[in-house]
Scaffold this active site. Sequence first.
Site, PDB file in Angstrom:
ATOM      1  N   LYS A  69       0.847  -1.205   0.000  1.00 18.53           N
ATOM      2  CA  LYS A  69       0.000   0.000   0.000  1.00 18.53           C
ATOM      3  C   LYS A  69       0.879   1.250   0.000  1.00 18.53           C
ATOM      4  O   LYS A  69       0.669   2.158  -0.791  1.00 18.53           O
ATOM      5  CB  LYS A  69      -0.866  -0.045   1.254  1.00 18.53           C
ATOM      6  CG  LYS A  69      -2.132   0.717   1.182  1.00 18.53           C
ATOM      7  CD  LYS A  69      -3.005   0.402   2.371  1.00 18.53           C
ATOM      8  CE  LYS A  69      -2.267   0.419   3.658  1.00 18.53           C
ATOM      9  NZ  LYS A  69      -1.969  -0.689   4.390  1.00 18.53           N
ATOM     10  N   THR A  71       3.926   1.422  -0.957  1.00 18.44           N
ATOM     11  CA  THR A  71       4.668   1.429  -2.217  1.00 18.44           C
ATOM     12  C   THR A  71       3.807   2.062  -3.317  1.00 18.44           C
ATOM     13  O   THR A  71       4.277   2.930  -4.073  1.00 18.44           O
ATOM     14  CB  THR A  71       5.055  -0.021  -2.597  1.00 18.44           C
ATOM     15  OG1 THR A  71       5.749  -0.595  -1.488  1.00 18.44           O
ATOM     16  CG2 THR A  71       5.907  -0.084  -3.836  1.00 18.44           C
ATOM     17  N   ARG A  92       2.155   7.882   7.424  1.00 20.75           N
ATOM     18  CA  ARG A  92       2.469   7.687   8.856  1.00 20.75           C
ATOM     19  C   ARG A  92       3.952   7.460   9.072  1.00 20.75           C
ATOM     20  O   ARG A  92       4.658   7.009   8.185  1.00 20.75           O
ATOM     21  CB  ARG A  92       1.700   6.470   9.387  1.00 20.75           C
ATOM     22  CG  ARG A  92       0.219   6.720   9.481  1.00 20.75           C
ATOM     23  CD  ARG A  92      -0.516   5.478   9.859  1.00 20.75           C
ATOM     24  NE  ARG A  92      -0.278   4.430   8.881  1.00 20.75           N
ATOM     25  CZ  ARG A  92      -0.368   3.143   9.129  1.00 20.75           C
ATOM     26  NH1 ARG A  92      -0.685   2.715  10.319  1.00 20.75           N
ATOM     27  NH2 ARG A  92      -0.146   2.265   8.178  1.00 20.75           N
ATOM     28  N   LYS A 103       7.169  -6.894  10.076  1.00 22.68           N
ATOM     29  CA  LYS A 103       6.585  -6.317   8.866  1.00 22.68           C
ATOM     30  C   LYS A 103       7.513  -5.434   8.054  1.00 22.68           C
ATOM     31  O   LYS A 103       7.296  -5.199   6.875  1.00 22.68           O
ATOM     32  CB  LYS A 103       5.321  -5.545   9.218  1.00 22.68           C
ATOM     33  CG  LYS A 103       4.387  -5.426   8.042  1.00 22.68           C
ATOM     34  CD  LYS A 103       3.431  -4.303   8.209  1.00 22.68           C
ATOM     35  CE  LYS A 103       3.338  -3.448   7.001  1.00 22.68           C
ATOM     36  NZ  LYS A 103       4.300  -2.449   6.774  1.00 22.68           N
ATOM     37  N   ALA A 271      -3.337   0.523  12.623  1.00 24.25           N
ATOM     38  CA  ALA A 271      -4.773   0.503  12.305  1.00 24.25           C
ATOM     39  C   ALA A 271      -5.497  -0.650  12.988  1.00 24.25           C
ATOM     40  O   ALA A 271      -6.723  -0.649  13.067  1.00 24.25           O
ATOM     41  CB  ALA A 271      -4.975   0.425  10.801  1.00 24.25           C
ATOM     42  N   PHE A 299      -3.339  -1.109   7.151  1.00 26.27           N
ATOM     43  CA  PHE A 299      -3.929  -2.439   6.920  1.00 26.27           C
ATOM     44  C   PHE A 299      -5.079  -2.383   5.916  1.00 26.27           C
ATOM     45  O   PHE A 299      -5.095  -1.517   5.043  1.00 26.27           O
ATOM     46  CB  PHE A 299      -4.342  -3.090   8.245  1.00 26.27           C
ATOM     47  CG  PHE A 299      -3.159  -3.409   9.128  1.00 26.27           C
ATOM     48  CD1 PHE A 299      -2.110  -4.191   8.666  1.00 26.27           C
ATOM     49  CD2 PHE A 299      -3.074  -2.923  10.422  1.00 26.27           C
ATOM     50  CE1 PHE A 299      -1.005  -4.481   9.458  1.00 26.27           C
ATOM     51  CE2 PHE A 299      -1.968  -3.204  11.228  1.00 26.27           C
ATOM     52  CZ  PHE A 299      -0.938  -3.979  10.751  1.00 26.27           C
ATOM     53  N   PHE A 379       3.446  -7.829  -8.970  1.00 26.89           N
ATOM     54  CA  PHE A 379       4.654  -8.549  -8.550  1.00 26.89           C
ATOM     55  C   PHE A 379       5.221  -9.292  -9.753  1.00 26.89           C
ATOM     56  O   PHE A 379       4.459  -9.724 -10.631  1.00 26.89           O
ATOM     57  CB  PHE A 379       4.321  -9.562  -7.440  1.00 26.89           C
ATOM     58  CG  PHE A 379       4.322  -8.954  -6.064  1.00 26.89           C
ATOM     59  CD1 PHE A 379       3.348  -8.041  -5.695  1.00 26.89           C
ATOM     60  CD2 PHE A 379       5.299  -9.292  -5.128  1.00 26.89           C
ATOM     61  CE1 PHE A 379       3.342  -7.470  -4.429  1.00 26.89           C
ATOM     62  CE2 PHE A 379       5.305  -8.729  -3.862  1.00 26.89           C
ATOM     63  CZ  PHE A 379       4.335  -7.814  -3.510  1.00 26.89           C
ATOM     64  N   TRP A 407       6.570  -0.609  -7.651  1.00 25.24           N
ATOM     65  CA  TRP A 407       7.756  -1.181  -7.011  1.00 25.24           C
ATOM     66  C   TRP A 407       8.919  -1.274  -8.003  1.00 25.24           C
ATOM     67  O   TRP A 407      10.017  -0.807  -7.726  1.00 25.24           O
ATOM     68  CB  TRP A 407       7.406  -2.568  -6.450  1.00 25.24           C
ATOM     69  CG  TRP A 407       8.489  -3.145  -5.594  1.00 25.24           C
ATOM     70  CD1 TRP A 407       8.700  -2.905  -4.271  1.00 25.24           C
ATOM     71  CD2 TRP A 407       9.480  -4.084  -6.005  1.00 25.24           C
ATOM     72  NE1 TRP A 407       9.782  -3.620  -3.835  1.00 25.24           N
ATOM     73  CE2 TRP A 407      10.287  -4.351  -4.872  1.00 25.24           C
ATOM     74  CE3 TRP A 407       9.791  -4.718  -7.216  1.00 25.24           C
ATOM     75  CZ2 TRP A 407      11.370  -5.228  -4.912  1.00 25.24           C
ATOM     76  CZ3 TRP A 407      10.859  -5.579  -7.266  1.00 25.24           C
ATOM     77  CH2 TRP A 407      11.639  -5.839  -6.113  1.00 25.24           C
TER      78      TRP A 407
HETATM   79  P1  ADP Z   1       1.971  -2.008   3.146  1.00 27.24           P
HETATM   80  O1  ADP Z   1       1.995  -0.523   3.078  1.00 27.24           O
HETATM   81  O2  ADP Z   1       0.767  -2.612   2.513  1.00 27.24           O
HETATM   82  O3  ADP Z   1       2.247  -2.554   4.488  1.00 27.24           O
HETATM   83  P2  ADP Z   1       4.559  -1.834   1.857  1.00 27.24           P
HETATM   84  O4  ADP Z   1       4.370  -0.858   0.761  1.00 27.24           O
HETATM   85  O5  ADP Z   1       5.231  -1.354   3.107  1.00 27.24           O
HETATM   86  O6  ADP Z   1       3.185  -2.537   2.238  1.00 27.24           O
HETATM   87  O7  ADP Z   1       5.345  -3.083   1.254  1.00 27.24           O
HETATM   88  C1  ADP Z   1       5.703  -4.184   2.043  1.00 27.24           C
HETATM   89  C2  ADP Z   1       6.946  -4.849   1.446  1.00 27.24           C
HETATM   90  O8  ADP Z   1       6.613  -5.449   0.210  1.00 27.24           O
HETATM   91  C3  ADP Z   1       8.082  -3.879   1.163  1.00 27.24           C
HETATM   92  O9  ADP Z   1       9.301  -4.465   1.578  1.00 27.24           O
HETATM   93  C4  ADP Z   1       8.068  -3.692  -0.330  1.00 27.24           C
HETATM   94  O10 ADP Z   1       9.352  -3.471  -0.886  1.00 27.24           O
HETATM   95  C5  ADP Z   1       7.506  -5.015  -0.820  1.00 27.24           C
HETATM   96  N1  ADP Z   1       6.740  -4.848  -2.056  1.00 27.24           N
HETATM   97  C6  ADP Z   1       5.658  -4.054  -2.232  1.00 27.24           C
HETATM   98  N2  ADP Z   1       5.197  -4.143  -3.486  1.00 27.24           N
HETATM   99  C7  ADP Z   1       6.011  -5.008  -4.137  1.00 27.24           C
HETATM  100  C8  ADP Z   1       6.060  -5.512  -5.487  1.00 27.24           C
HETATM  101  N3  ADP Z   1       5.160  -5.147  -6.375  1.00 27.24           N
HETATM  102  N4  ADP Z   1       7.045  -6.389  -5.788  1.00 27.24           N
HETATM  103  C9  ADP Z   1       7.945  -6.773  -4.866  1.00 27.24           C
HETATM  104  N5  ADP Z   1       7.947  -6.343  -3.586  1.00 27.24           N
HETATM  105  C10 ADP Z   1       7.001  -5.468  -3.222  1.00 27.24           C
END
Ligand code: ADP
Length: 553
Positions: A69, A71, A92, A103, A271, A299, A379, A407
């Site tokens: 999210k 990202t 945040r 996480k 959250a 979340f 992904f 990403w």
């Molecule tokens: P959330 O905000 O939903 O908790 P994040 O944006 O913090 O998720 O991402 C969680 C993890 O997943 C990070 O380490 C990020 O680099 C990885 N990630 C997010 N999107 C992708 C993607 N499309 N491909 C590979 N890794 C990803």
Amino acid sequence: MMTDIEIADQAEMKPIKEIAAQIGLGEDDIEQYGKYKAKISLPVKAHPDKKHKLVLVTSINPTPAGEGKSTVLVGLGDALNQLGHQTIIAMREPSMGPVFGIKGGATGGGYSQVVPMEDINLHFTGDLHALTSANNTLAALIDNYIMRGNELGLDPRRIIWKRVEDVNDRALRNVVTGLGGLMQGVPRQTGFDITAASELMAILCLSTDLMDLKKRVGQIVVGYSYDKQPVTVGELGFADAITILLKDAIKPNLVQTLDHTPTIIHGGPFANIAHGCNSVLATQTALQLADYTVTESGFGADLGAEKFMDIKRRVLGKNPDAVVIVATVRALEYNGGAALADLKDENLPELKKGLANLNRHIKNMQRYGVPLVVAINHFATDTPAEIKMIEDNCKALGVNVVTADAWAKGGAGTQDLAQEVVRLADQDSDFHELYSLDASPADKVRIVATKIYGAKDVEFSRKAQRQLKQFAELGWDKLPVCIAKTQYSFTDDQTQLGAPTDFTFHIREFVPKLGAGFIVALSGNMMTMPGLSKVPAAVNMTIDKDGKITGLF
Ligand code: ADP
């Protein structure tokens, strides 16, 4: 493939005063914390010629790793700016509990990150430390008050104010303080919460200025007297002292993305056990200075977005103009019953089943009447058949869906989503409240549980029923409710994935948070102090003699 921290390390950041200048803030409008971070001096003058559009990014129920999210949020901010729509991101600040736990941080990932990521994920500008100190100063003042005369007759068995720390520390969930004899205080049983779940964190995030913060601190109920009357911080005379400790923490922090999009990071309630949104001041500052403000809530949309709409929005005084629901093939398959270890494979039957989770979130967000788009966070392991299945599902519901490659490609991979968001935010929306503040707390919980979670009914423990009666007598029944619930399930049982129906939702206890301005409803066995997993993230981190860190993400 480079890790998040390797990509962030290579960033060429601009001095923060240049980022500030991009949004019309001069050197006198910011207080620099080193070269790349600053606090924004308040109040900020609104720019009347801006569009003031607000976009909320939320998601489906996540896997334990998160669904990207943040990202997608960062990629969206970058893409909007690249397309010439002046945008500020509001998000945040991370807690070190999850950073060293499971996480990871909250600064995005891949080529959609906020920097300096190490600083932001570790001590940043000290806001969480200030909150922790303020919280624990209040706890010490309360214990001292009880020992030194206790004029208001505070009952040590009925103190609800706990100590906090920014660590996942299960051993401190329940403690006894004041042991050791007459001069060591009055012994009592208490416990620690994580700072992100503290009432002061919620207050920081919901205050509109320093005097509002002080007023809210004064309204905190710390416990009850021997004759069962609530006792507030204001009555004890500690409100100014606690506010002094937060005078800098209340100012929003300015940083930048890898692509130099101005990003305001401020406040970090979780959250699941708190209200899950960055500060009102961060969002408001962004709204005053930008055409588009993109923000997130934690979340899934059952937690963060519901609390954004029903708690934060009321203080902010602004409805979102568009909502983005982030979904991933992986999380949908997880919700459809696929094992965590198999999520990189194609699992079409599980995906089909897991779509029920997305569809319930879509229906829930549609209930608020705000235009929405589903963003598939792409992904490398996704197959064309998987993406098509999600697209077909959304099209059948008449919902727009866009694949975002934030990403791997940053803003360049998120431009289709940005264009759709601009289109949606220009449409008229017809916002509906989920519940009126006049509904009783029990009814508010019932409305959220039945309409958003899909529960059949709500069962309140005997303690919760007693509290409901007491809160009504005390006139505390007009506040919104903040439900503490597992992030993995619509139910209060984290193993029930997908979109369960026909279940009873359980509330075991309420906690009045009058300073924050809401009543917390604790569901299932939800804890306000997380623990660490068998192999915490901390185990894989290294630092060398030059201070170079690996394994942070
Ligand atoms: P959330 O905000 O939903 O908790 P994040 O944006 O913090 O998720 O991402 C969680 C993890 O997943 C990070 O380490 C990020 O680099 C990885 N990630 C997010 N999107 C992708 C993607 N499309 N491909 C590979 N890794 C990803």
